[in-house]
Design a protein around this motif. Sequence first.
Motif, PDB file in Angstrom:
ATOM      1  N   HIS A   1       0.839  -1.199   0.000  1.00 25.91           N
ATOM      2  CA  HIS A   1       0.000   0.000   0.000  1.00 25.91           C
ATOM      3  C   HIS A   1       0.876   1.250   0.000  1.00 25.91           C
TER       4      HIS A   1
ATOM      5  N   PHE B   1       1.075   4.235  -2.693  1.00 25.20           N
ATOM      6  CA  PHE B   1       0.784   5.588  -2.239  1.00 25.20           C
ATOM      7  C   PHE B   1       1.903   6.536  -2.667  1.00 25.20           C
TER       8      PHE B   1
ATOM      9  N   ASP C   1       3.597   3.389   9.380  1.00 18.43           N
ATOM     10  CA  ASP C   1       2.375   2.620   9.581  1.00 18.43           C
ATOM     11  C   ASP C   1       2.626   1.574  10.658  1.00 18.43           C
TER      12      ASP C   1
ATOM     13  N   ASP D   1      -7.063  11.216   0.689  1.00 22.29           N
ATOM     14  CA  ASP D   1      -8.021  10.102   0.666  1.00 22.29           C
ATOM     15  C   ASP D   1      -8.090   9.467  -0.722  1.00 22.29           C
TER      16      ASP D   1
ATOM     17  N   HIS E   1      -5.005   7.337  -1.207  1.00 25.77           N
ATOM     18  CA  HIS E   1      -5.181   6.074  -0.469  1.00 25.77           C
ATOM     19  C   HIS E   1      -6.119   5.136  -1.221  1.00 25.77           C
TER      20      HIS E   1
ATOM     21  N   HIS F   1      -5.053   1.557  -2.523  1.00 30.50           N
ATOM     22  CA  HIS F   1      -5.806   0.413  -2.021  1.00 30.50           C
ATOM     23  C   HIS F   1      -6.281  -0.472  -3.178  1.00 30.50           C
TER      24      HIS F   1
ATOM     25  N   ILE G   1      -8.239   1.282   5.884  1.00 26.52           N
ATOM     26  CA  ILE G   1      -7.225   2.318   6.042  1.00 26.52           C
ATOM     27  C   ILE G   1      -7.764   3.350   7.007  1.00 26.52           C
TER      28      ILE G   1
ATOM     29  N   ALA H   1      -6.336   6.363   8.151  1.00 28.98           N
ATOM     30  CA  ALA H   1      -5.267   7.359   8.025  1.00 28.98           C
ATOM     31  C   ALA H   1      -5.313   8.327   9.191  1.00 28.98           C
TER      32      ALA H   1
END
Length: 149
Positions: A65, A69, A85, A124, A127, A131, A146, A148
């Motif tokens: 991911h 990103f 993360d 967003d 992401h 994803h 997710i 965030a």
Amino acid sequence: MSVHEAAIHWQHAPHTTEPNTYSRNHCVSLSGNQEVKVSASVEFKGDANCADPEQMLISAVSSCHMLFFLAIAEMQGFQVASYQDDPKGYLERSDKKGMAITRIELSPRITFDGDKVPDQKAIDNIHSKAHNNCFIRNSVTAEVTINAV
């Protein structure tokens, strides 16, 4: 298409604390001569000083991911300064398969540098694209969310 390989090596040895069973410790060799010490999770008589397969699975989802990103952010002109993360995976009873990692929660914390800083809607969106494109996420049946920060 690409092919990805690893080598697993386990040799019989006694368990360090339970004499009636075997050690779960083994080694995973990856390209670039990396060696990862792996065992079962502690709940399954593994060694707490080693990675366990469940940790490796959730870290693979998180890493994939993150890499998507970073690539998408760069394509959109955003400079990521740091990405952290602490993924969590939930090993639970599954109706279909016995025990399974049924849920994986990603909690990325990202900082940006440069003149062009994305707003929350843009973050967003990145992401969401990461994803949807993550090879590893697309390969597992666990629900991946997710959260965030």
